[in-house]
Each structure stands twice: as C-alpha cells, then as structure tokens.
Design a protein around this motif. Sequence first.
Motif, short mmCIF file in Angstrom:
data_model
loop_
_atom_site.label_atom_id
_atom_site.label_comp_id
_atom_site.label_asym_id
_atom_site.label_seq_id
_atom_site.Cartn_x
_atom_site.Cartn_y
_atom_site.Cartn_z
N SER A 30 1.88 -15.56 -38.63
CA SER A 30 2.27 -16.21 -37.39
C SER A 30 3.68 -15.81 -36.98
N GLY A 31 3.85 -15.52 -35.69
CA GLY A 31 5.18 -15.22 -35.18
C GLY A 31 6.12 -16.40 -35.28
N ALA A 36 10.86 -18.90 -37.67
CA ALA A 36 11.45 -20.03 -38.39
C ALA A 36 12.12 -19.55 -39.68
N GLN A 37 11.47 -18.65 -40.40
CA GLN A 37 12.05 -18.13 -41.65
C GLN A 37 13.30 -17.31 -41.38
N HIS A 39 15.42 -17.72 -38.93
CA HIS A 39 16.51 -18.66 -38.62
C HIS A 39 17.00 -19.36 -39.89
N ALA A 40 16.08 -19.71 -40.78
CA ALA A 40 16.48 -20.35 -42.05
C ALA A 40 17.33 -19.38 -42.88
N LEU A 41 16.93 -18.13 -42.95
CA LEU A 41 17.73 -17.14 -43.68
C LEU A 41 19.10 -16.95 -43.04
N ALA A 42 19.14 -16.92 -41.71
CA ALA A 42 20.42 -16.76 -41.01
C ALA A 42 21.35 -17.93 -41.29
N ARG A 43 20.81 -19.15 -41.31
CA ARG A 43 21.65 -20.31 -41.63
C ARG A 43 22.18 -20.22 -43.05
#
Length: 72
Positions: A30-31, A36-37, A39-43
């Motif tokens: 899923s895109g 979401a992943q 953005h989580a890694l970026a945070r």
Amino acid sequence: MDAIRLHVRPAGDGWLVDAAGAVEPLVFASGGRAEAQAHALARTLARSGQAARVLVHDRAHRVVGSTIYPPD
C-alpha cells in the motif's frame, strides 16, 4: 547538514521507501503504508539529529508531496 531524502515511489505492484543507502529499501503493498513508514523514519532521524525529507511520488513518478523534518 544535508537532509536524508526518503522517497516513496511505485515499485511494480507495490510501493518502495528508498533513502539512497541511508536505510535499507522497504517495500509495501500500500502506498499509504509506505508513506506512513517514511514519515516515521524521518521523525526518528530528526530526533537523532539528522535532517530528513520525505518525497512522495505518484505512479507517473511525479513528486506530489514533500515534508521536511529538521533535526531536534
């Protein structure tokens, strides 16, 4: 300090999160989950002191979204 770029892009039937060697590429069905992943890694990168930028590409490979996460 340059931001690590996390690209969310189509990959066959799925979606790829690619950070050009900063993290291992991740593949999702899923895109939305891929984004979401990313953005989580970026945070996580920002909390550790590394600037990050999420770039979301559509199926035509155009950038349709970009979010910058400055380092904490």
